[in-house]
Design a protein around this motif. Structure first.
Motif, PDB file in Angstrom:
ATOM      1  N   ASN A   1      47.031-128.248  -0.699  1.00  0.00           N
ATOM      2  CA  ASN A   1      47.901-127.504  -1.610  1.00  0.00           C
ATOM      3  C   ASN A   1      49.345-127.678  -1.158  1.00  0.00           C
ATOM      4  OD1 ASN A   1      48.830-125.756  -3.612  1.00  0.00           O
ATOM      5  ND2 ASN A   1      48.638-123.971  -2.259  1.00  0.00           N
ATOM      6  N   PHE A   2      50.222-128.169  -2.060  1.00  0.00           N
ATOM      7  CA  PHE A   2      51.630-128.380  -1.764  1.00  0.00           C
ATOM      8  C   PHE A   2      52.441-127.255  -2.401  1.00  0.00           C
ATOM      9  CE2 PHE A   2      49.654-132.523  -1.592  1.00  0.00           C
ATOM     10  CZ  PHE A   2      50.221-133.104  -0.468  1.00  0.00           C
ATOM     11  N   SER A   3      53.440-126.765  -1.674  1.00  0.00           N
ATOM     12  CA  SER A   3      54.278-125.680  -2.176  1.00  0.00           C
ATOM     13  C   SER A   3      55.684-125.854  -1.640  1.00  0.00           C
ATOM     14  CB  SER A   3      53.716-124.314  -1.768  1.00  0.00           C
ATOM     15  OG  SER A   3      53.651-124.210  -0.347  1.00  0.00           O
ATOM     16  N   ILE A   4      56.645-125.184  -2.321  1.00  0.00           N
ATOM     17  CA  ILE A   4      58.052-125.231  -1.930  1.00  0.00           C
ATOM     18  C   ILE A   4      58.586-123.807  -1.908  1.00  0.00           C
ATOM     19  CG2 ILE A   4      58.748-125.665  -4.321  1.00  0.00           C
ATOM     20  CD1 ILE A   4      61.130-127.203  -3.247  1.00  0.00           C
ATOM     21  N   ILE A   5      59.395-123.508  -0.898  1.00  0.00           N
ATOM     22  CA  ILE A   5      59.980-122.173  -0.774  1.00  0.00           C
ATOM     23  C   ILE A   5      61.441-122.327  -0.391  1.00  0.00           C
ATOM     24  CG2 ILE A   5      57.797-121.070  -0.121  1.00  0.00           C
ATOM     25  CD1 ILE A   5      58.764-121.106   2.766  1.00  0.00           C
TER      26      ILE A   5
ATOM     27  N   GLY B   1      53.082-120.091  -1.179  1.00  0.00           N
ATOM     28  CA  GLY B   1      54.108-120.461  -2.136  1.00  0.00           C
ATOM     29  C   GLY B   1      53.526-121.222  -3.319  1.00  0.00           C
ATOM     30  N   SER B   2      54.435-121.621  -4.224  1.00  0.00           N
ATOM     31  CA  SER B   2      54.053-122.374  -5.412  1.00  0.00           C
ATOM     32  C   SER B   2      54.903-123.639  -5.489  1.00  0.00           C
ATOM     33  CB  SER B   2      54.247-121.518  -6.674  1.00  0.00           C
ATOM     34  OG  SER B   2      55.624-121.178  -6.833  1.00  0.00           O
ATOM     35  N   LYS B   3      54.757-124.349  -6.587  1.00  0.00           N
ATOM     36  CA  LYS B   3      55.486-125.595  -6.766  1.00  0.00           C
ATOM     37  C   LYS B   3      56.825-125.396  -7.476  1.00  0.00           C
ATOM     38  CE  LYS B   3      51.533-128.746  -6.707  1.00  0.00           C
ATOM     39  NZ  LYS B   3      50.834-129.864  -7.372  1.00  0.00           N
TER      40      LYS B   3
ATOM     41  N   ASN C   1      61.938-127.789  -8.394  1.00  0.00           N
ATOM     42  CA  ASN C   1      60.565-128.109  -8.780  1.00  0.00           C
ATOM     43  C   ASN C   1      59.968-129.083  -7.772  1.00  0.00           C
ATOM     44  OD1 ASN C   1      60.185-126.518 -10.980  1.00  0.00           O
ATOM     45  ND2 ASN C   1      60.655-128.096 -12.505  1.00  0.00           N
ATOM     46  N   LEU C   2      58.654-128.988  -7.571  1.00  0.00           N
ATOM     47  CA  LEU C   2      57.928-129.873  -6.658  1.00  0.00           C
ATOM     48  C   LEU C   2      56.861-130.620  -7.446  1.00  0.00           C
ATOM     49  CD1 LEU C   2      57.254-130.875  -3.774  1.00  0.00           C
ATOM     50  CD2 LEU C   2      55.687-128.940  -3.580  1.00  0.00           C
TER      51      LEU C   2
END
Length: 653
Positions: A18-22, A40-42, A48-49
């Motif tokens: 799972n990839f996320s950006i904060i 976190g989320s994308k 945006n990720l």
């Protein structure tokens, strides 16, 4: 990052990740970033990720979604200052609640600048570039805004110039439009200084510089960088007329079609070109750290008539990894990193005359983990379009390079024979070694290790070694051609066997010493090119000889001599010797006598006794050599006359 988009890569299998950006804020008291977690989320703020998964790598893209225009009066959603935003981002890769990788990004984004003023109707006067530079700052490309790294741009404020003061553009493009040239007397540059400098230098003003007119009269030349493109593909007006044996196969981009092959040193070369009608079967060792992907299978291949065909690729999965994994280190299960890689590739080229009709590729994939050694296999096979069972058509009965040598055992009811060499595996012991056939035109050298006890009887040892070597040659005859018939004895040549030499030397009852051990098997195959069929040479075997080389085996005592076993390496070598199809014309005795007068083959050369006076001397014109020689002869004659007694008497009178 300084732009609205940045790319990175995640190495490894992204399945279940799972990839996320904060957005990370710095603590005002400690100055440290906040701790990241996997919740976190994308999307975070204006960022945006995007993740593009792949087989072994995944592309991670971070992009900005807001506009970067400078604010006009009463405008919103814009940048109030040239430095639009300064933020710290963290990109996380998690599997469940476990963080696998973390990427820290410091973003400093400036606003986009564009000219918004009124355009004047007055035409710009362009000066004559032969007498005055076109512009004092060529890197100033944007009107009304600061160009990054352009230190001569007057629109750059001192605060902006501090950002790139150490990486300004140099040379004419950076504003140095009148640099001192090398021939100037005051120039300190020594890079292109001639040997006569400064005795002959130019004393001139910088206004009269050779850099004036650099863009006006100057011409550019394309650098000649050597490439691997085939010459006839790049020659204008010359068409591709087909492949001949040994020609490299060309792709649609006029580059070589490559498959990993073994070099002369025994190592695998990943970018080796595939030669037309040359089949091979190689094995290469690799591990997860040094693994590299080969040529993509979507590359189209030149058929030989300037047409291109697509490869027919079939992917399969390896079920039994034990045939390919030869070594494995003991690692903890939590530390093992695995990757889906290529275990084997089999290429089949369907050809007709001088063209390629079809290319079939079978790719075997499997999982390779860290600490394991993989034996990759690459095979290339050329099959005729008229062939149904993989053999050469009858129109060219000769051997082709890389094809197995045909053997027969005429003394058995089943005449099918074999001519092999070893294919070691594991520890290289003879007990676990397998066989591989002798390929025509391929010189080979292989061997294995035989365990010998210190109390081994020498006669039994010789018999055991001879038995293992003879197991490689299960044949009494070898086919002259690739289509030799078992029913016609004239299509075969008898294998000449030379027995190993035995000196009958006694060791006197000593243990651990055995002389005359036939440890080396030598296979010599003599062949010749007897013709050609449709431009393809027809090669035929003329004779086959098998001989043995003996060695003295002596027990090697290890540390403390506690081990009673020693090792005896036994080898087998194959050598192909090409001879002329017709015997050369013998040298007559006249030529042998004439060779005695050849100055290039003898130390004494009588024809060049007076070398400076002969035509062989080319250091000076012949007329000058003759004049100097006559003058020297005159002086010698004059000295002889003056030393004679009668000349003295005549002189005294």
């Amino acid at each position: 990052m300084s732009g609205p988009r940045v790319n990175s890569f995640f190495l490894g299998n992204s399945s279940g990740v799972n990839f996320s950006i904060i957005l990370s804020h710095r603590d005002e008291e400690t100055g440290k970033l906040q701790l990241a977690n996997c919740s976190g989320s994308k999307r975070a703020g204006d960022w945006n990720l995007d993740v593009t998964p792949g087989m072994s790598t995944s592309k991670v893209t971070v992009s900005l979604t807001r506009a970067l225009e400078l604010c006009l009066p009463n405008a919103t959603e814009c940048c109030p200052s040239p430095l639009c935003m300064v933020e710290t981002l963290q990109v996380l890769a998690c599997r469940g609640s476990v963080m696998l990788a973390q990427l820290l990004i410091q973003a400093e984004i400036f606003a986009n600048s564009s000219f918004t003023g009124n355009v004047s109707d007055n035409a710009t006067i362009i000066p004559n570039q032969a007498f005055k530079p076109l512009g004092s700052c060529p890197c100033n490309l944007t009107a009304g805004a600061c160009d990054v790294r352009c230190c001569c741009d007057l629109e750059c404020t001192p605060d902006l110039q501090q950002l790139f003061s150490g990486s300004c553009f140099t040379g004419v493009f950076g504003g140095d439009v009148n640099p001192p040239f090398d021939q100037l007397c005051s120039s300190q540059s020594m890079e292109y200084t001639p040997e006569w400098f400064p005795f002959l230098c130019v004393q001139s003003s910088l206004d009269n510089t050779p850099f004036l007119g650099y863009f006006y009269h100057g011409s550019t030349s394309t650098p000649k960088v050597p490439s691997f493109k085939i010459p006839l593909q790049t020659s204008p007006g010359k068409t591709f007329t087909g492949y001949r044996e040994g020609d490299p196969i060309i792709t649609e981009e006029d580059e070589y079609f490559t498959v990993p092959q073994q070099s002369l040193a025994g190592q695998c070369v990943g970018n080796a070109p595939v030669a037309y009608l040359h089949s091979f079967d190689v094995k290469c060792l690799t591990n997860l750290e040094s693994y590299k992907e080969g040529l993509p299978h979507d590359v189209r291949i030149n058929t030989g008539t300037a047409d291109f065909i697509q490869q027919n690729v079939v992917y399969r999965t390896i079920t039994d990894r034990g045939k390919f994994i030869t070594e494995s280190e003991s690692l903890h299960a939590a530390e093992v990193l695995c990757q889906n890689v290529t275990f084997a590739e089999h290429y089949k080229f369907i050809w007709k005359d001088e063209n390629i009709e079809q290319v079939n590729v079978t790719v075997f994939l499997g999982s390779l983990c860290d600490g394991e050694t993989l034996t990759q296999r690459f095979t290339v096979e050329f099959l005729s379009l008229k062939s149904t069972n993989g053999e050469e058509p009858p129109e060219n009965p000769g051997y082709q390079a890389g094809k197995p040598v045909r053997a027969a055992n005429m003394n058995a009811s089943d005449p099918l024979g074999s001519l092999n060499i070893w294919q070691p595996a594991g520890r290289g012991l003879c007990a676990s070694a397998t066989y591989r056939p002798v390929l025509f035109g391929v010189d080979s050298y292989s061997g294995c290790i035989l365990e010998v006890d210190i109390n081994e009887d020498c006669s039994l040892l010789r018999g055991n070694v001879t038995e293992k070597l003879n197991a490689l040659i299960q044949a009494t005859h070898v086919g002259k051609r690739d289509n030799s018939s078992y029913s016609d004895l004239n299509d075969w040549v008898e294998v000449i066997r030379l027995d190993p030499f035995s000196s009958n030397v006694s060791t006197g009852g000593l243990k651990g010493i055995c002389p005359d051990i036939p440890a080396n098997l030598n296979i010599r195959i003599i062949f010749a090119k007897v013709g050609a069929v449709q431009g393809i040479p027809q090669q035929q075997i003329l004779a086959v000889q098998i001989s043995y080389s003996t060695v003295l085996w002596q027990f090697q005592c290890g540390l403390g001599c506690k081990n009673t076993l020693s090792f005896l390496p036994i080898t087998a070598s194959v050598q192909f010797i090409e001879v002329p199809a017709q015997p050369p014309i013998p040298v007559t005795r006249y030529h042998k006598i004439y060779a005695e007068f050849d100055c290039n083959k003898n130390d004494v050369c009588w024809p060049q006794l007076l070398y400076p006076l002969t035509r062989f001397y080319t250091g000076e014109p012949y007329s000058q050599c003759l004049a100097k020689g006559l003058l020297l002869a005159f002086l010698v004659l004059l000295a002889a006359i003056m030393n004679s007694p009668w000349f003295s008497k005549l002189w005294n009178r």
